[in-house]
Design a protein around this motif. Structure first.
Motif, short mmCIF file in Angstrom:
data_model
loop_
_atom_site.label_atom_id
_atom_site.label_comp_id
_atom_site.label_asym_id
_atom_site.label_seq_id
_atom_site.Cartn_x
_atom_site.Cartn_y
_atom_site.Cartn_z
N LYS A 292 -7.40 143.80 -15.02
CA LYS A 292 -7.93 142.82 -15.96
C LYS A 292 -6.86 142.37 -16.96
CE LYS A 292 -11.55 142.17 -19.46
NZ LYS A 292 -12.72 142.80 -20.13
N TYR A 293 -6.06 143.34 -17.48
CA TYR A 293 -5.15 143.02 -18.58
C TYR A 293 -3.67 142.90 -18.18
CZ TYR A 293 -9.08 144.12 -21.65
OH TYR A 293 -10.30 144.11 -22.28
N HIS A 294 -3.35 143.19 -16.93
CA HIS A 294 -1.95 143.08 -16.52
C HIS A 294 -1.47 141.63 -16.73
CE1 HIS A 294 1.64 143.05 -13.99
NE2 HIS A 294 1.65 144.37 -14.12
N PRO A 295 -0.23 141.47 -17.21
CA PRO A 295 0.27 140.11 -17.48
C PRO A 295 0.13 139.15 -16.31
CG PRO A 295 1.77 141.74 -18.38
CD PRO A 295 0.73 142.51 -17.61
N ASP A 296 0.22 139.66 -15.09
CA ASP A 296 0.10 138.78 -13.93
C ASP A 296 -1.32 138.25 -13.75
OD1 ASP A 296 2.75 139.22 -13.44
OD2 ASP A 296 2.41 140.79 -11.92
N ASN A 297 -2.31 138.96 -14.33
CA ASN A 297 -3.71 138.59 -14.13
C ASN A 297 -4.38 138.07 -15.40
OD1 ASN A 297 -3.50 139.59 -11.48
ND2 ASN A 297 -4.04 141.67 -12.15
N ALA B 180 -3.84 135.65 -17.63
CA ALA B 180 -4.11 134.22 -17.76
C ALA B 180 -5.25 133.80 -16.86
CB ALA B 180 -2.85 133.42 -17.44
N ARG B 181 -5.27 134.36 -15.67
CA ARG B 181 -6.34 134.03 -14.72
C ARG B 181 -7.70 134.52 -15.22
NH1 ARG B 181 -3.87 135.62 -10.56
NH2 ARG B 181 -4.70 137.74 -10.42
N ASN B 182 -7.67 135.58 -16.03
CA ASN B 182 -8.92 136.12 -16.58
C ASN B 182 -9.25 135.54 -17.95
OD1 ASN B 182 -9.30 137.87 -14.39
ND2 ASN B 182 -7.96 139.42 -15.29
N GLY B 183 -8.48 134.54 -18.39
CA GLY B 183 -8.76 133.88 -19.66
C GLY B 183 -8.38 134.71 -20.87
N ILE B 184 -7.38 135.59 -20.73
CA ILE B 184 -6.95 136.47 -21.81
C ILE B 184 -5.56 136.05 -22.27
CG2 ILE B 184 -6.45 138.86 -22.46
CD1 ILE B 184 -8.36 139.71 -20.19
N SER B 185 -5.38 135.95 -23.59
CA SER B 185 -4.08 135.52 -24.12
C SER B 185 -3.02 136.58 -23.84
CB SER B 185 -4.19 135.30 -25.63
OG SER B 185 -4.41 136.53 -26.30
N PRO B 186 -1.76 136.17 -23.72
CA PRO B 186 -0.68 137.14 -23.46
C PRO B 186 -0.58 138.23 -24.54
CG PRO B 186 0.08 134.90 -23.08
CD PRO B 186 -1.27 134.79 -23.71
#
Length: 341
Positions: A38-43, A45-51
């Motif tokens: 859910k929180y890995h940088p690669d995923n 953005a796809r999950n709608g989470i800011s870097p």
């Protein structure tokens, strides 16, 4: 809030990974994998989470996983109970929490339920033995005998047997006291049923369960403990379930409702047609339906009894520990922490 592995507590690590009440290393890995996806940088953005949030969360997850992995590193334990000790009072699962080796209880900030869970049951045999030692002040043999499970129960059974003998309408001094001959009278029938059912029921109930004398023992011993500032364990060793809660929770309410249903029916038949007549007949029907479905373990009386039992049990758990502290048989240190000795 970011944590280093050194300053992170077990409670915080479990909260971050959202672990179940009982878990092993497999559940820890599964929780870590799910949160990493859910929180890995690669995923992210796809999950709608800011870097920024993803980085913060991923750091916490990594540290929580590292902390939990260290608990299982030595291979001394297969699974653990979730440690809610650092959380909000009243949260499900408070009680004794053991270190990974299982050899001792860890400190807990929940100072009113160190030995028992929210249902009043000991977390383990170790916790139960510790509770017995803390709660059992020596040198009070007479109090232990008088309020104990044998003497007090025998005295109460003898009293209930005497009440049965004096009131039972078919034997002894009570024989023939209620005359059922002549025209049908629901009131007299209700009196007869009450004289048969209530003394017989409570005599047999106490004889087979001991919950009435247990409730008396629990209340009296609590009063004496608070007055003398010395608590003595007057029951047999075992699970610390309240006898008062058992008195409400373990009853055959359907049998107890029979005289009431007949009495309400009698009152309804005795008054002329009108509002009072309808009210009493309606109540009689309602009680009759409730006692019938009560034999299947449901109904208003059964549900109310179980609700009261649960409330009493949860109150008993906290009140018992508070009493031990007032009696000086359980001490708490800084930050309301208690340590098993």
């Amino acid at each position: 809030m970011a944590h280093s592995r050194e300053d992170m507590t077990r409670f915080e690590a479990e909260e971050i990974l959202d672990l179940p009440e009982r878990y092993g290393m497999a559940e820890v890995r599964s929780a870590f994998k799910e949160l990493a996806q859910k929180y890995h940088p690669d995923n992210a953005a796809r999950n709608g989470i800011s870097p920024e949030l993803a980085q913060k969360k991923m750091t916490e997850v990594n540290k929580a996983y590292g902390y939990m992995r260290s608990l299982f590193a030595k291979g001394q334990v297969g699974s653990l109970h979730r440690d809610y000790a650092g959380g909000t009072h009243g949260k499900k699962g408070v009680g004794v929490h053991f270190d990974p080796s299982g050899s001792r209880a860890v400190d807990t900030q929940v100072d009113d339920s160190l030995f028992w869970d929210e249902n009043g049951n000991p977390r383990s045999a170790v916790a139960e033995n510790e509770a017995n030692r803390a709660a059992d002040a020596p040198g009070h043999g007479m109090r232990r005998f008088i309020l104990g499970p044998v003497f007090l129960r025998a005295v109460l059974v003898a009293i209930l047997a005497l009440v049965w003998w004096l009131n039972f309408p078919l034997l002894g001094p009570g024989a023939g006291r209620i005359d059922l001959s002549g025209n049908f009278d629901a009131g007299r029938l209700a009196d007869f049923l009450a004289a048969v059912i209530y003394p017989s029921y409570f005599l047999l109930y106490e004889l087979f369960t001991g919950h009435i004398s247990g409730a008396i023992r629990e209340v009296v011993n609590g009063i004496v403990s608070n007055a003398t500032r010395v608590h003595v364990e007057v029951r047999r060793k075992g699970s610390y379930q309240s006898d008062v809660s058992s008195l409400f929770g373990v009853q055959v309410y359907s049998v107890l409702e029979i005289p009431l249903a007949v009495w309400l029916l009698g009152r309804g038949l005795a008054v002329p047609d009108g509002a009072e007549h309808l009210v009493f007949l309606g109540l009689a029907i309602a009680v009759t339906v409730d006692l019938m479905i009560g034999f299947f373990g449901t109904g208003l009386a059964v549900g109310l009894g179980h609700w009261i039992s649960d409330k009493v049990e949860k109150r008993y758990v906290t009140a018992r520990m508070a009493m031990l502290k007032r009696c000086g048989q359980w001490s708490t240190g800084a930050h309301a922490q208690g340590n098993v000795r």
